[in-house]
Motif scaffolding. Structure first.
Motif: not given
Length: 247
Positions: A40-50
């Motif tokens: 979930l942390t990885m998902f949020s990282t990718i999401l916010f970078i985008t």
């Protein structure tokens, strides 16, 4: 229909399946290996970078300050005896931690897509909402778009004793937006917050910070879901405002 999971400092549980069934009626509540705090942390990282790149900020924003395992552990385990949690520890292996009401710790609701029976696709996150306890409402200053109204005197008295439940981070996949995934997460969070209030563990007040210039869609979402406010947060980032909701 998405699956919806609830993360606390004690466990991960499936609370709603793809058919809309709730935890009381779900026969197979097995949690797949990919449904973890780390993923979930990885998902949020990718999401916010985008998202930040779309806003023209590129890589100038240090996502690691918030979207890293140590920070997520710290917030979801907040107050559990001050023990440090390393990135290598298994999330669900927390039986040695002191007992603690969830109302005083962190809580995450997250939705996933449920892969078809055919094929080898894994279940993947599509949206999440991360809330945690704060001891008080932040100080605010009037703004041109804000409201002078605050929580009722009764709610403010409860806040002075129990604090508030603060929505810290939330987001959904761009391709999954307008599917009411965030509304599902918020709805279940509100049920928890109201239950804490009813049982004498919370104030029933939800808060969230946002920056209207950067996230106008968030302001609309909050307004549609009964949040009030819009005044500037004193000492907050440039343009940050406070919204609140009394349950």
């Amino acid at each position: 229909m998405a699956r919806l999971y609830r993360f606390t400092h004690r466990a991960i549980e499936l609370v709603q399946d793809e058919h809309g069934s709730t935890s009381d009626s779900i026969e197979d509540s097995t949690i797949p290996a990919e449904i973890s705090l780390a993923n979930l942390t990885m998902f949020s990282t990718i999401l916010f970078i985008t998202e930040f790149r779309k806003m023209g900020l590129g890589d100038s924003v240090d996502i690691s300050k918030t979207c890293n395992m140590s920070e997520w552990y710290r917030r979801i385990y907040a107050g559990t005896g001050g023990q440090l949690i390393s990135d290598e520890e298994e999330y669900v292996d927390v039986l040695t931690l002191p007992s603690k009401p969830t109302s005083q710790a962190g809580l995450i609701y997250a939705t996933t897509n449920r892969p078809d029976e055919e094929g080898d696709k894994k279940e993947a996150f599509t949206a999440f909402l991360f809330a945690h306890h704060k001891p008080a409402l932040p100080k605010t200053a009037p703004s041109s778009t804000g409201s002078t109204q605050g929580p009722s005197p009764e709610a403010q008295a409860l806040v002075s004793t129990y604090g508030v439940t603060h929505i810290w981070l939330c987001g959904s996949s761009p391709e999954q937006r307008r599917q009411r995934l965030m509304s599902q997460c918020l709805s279940h969070l509100e049920k928890d917050v109201l239950e804490w209030k009813t049982s004498g563990q919370g104030s029933g007040v939800l808060t969230v910070h946002t920056i209207p210039e950067a996230f106008p869609g968030m302001v609309q979402f909050l307004s549609n879901n009964g949040f009030k406010g819009g005044n500037k947060v004193v000492g907050g980032d440039n343009g940050k405002v406070l919204y609140w909701k009394e349950l």
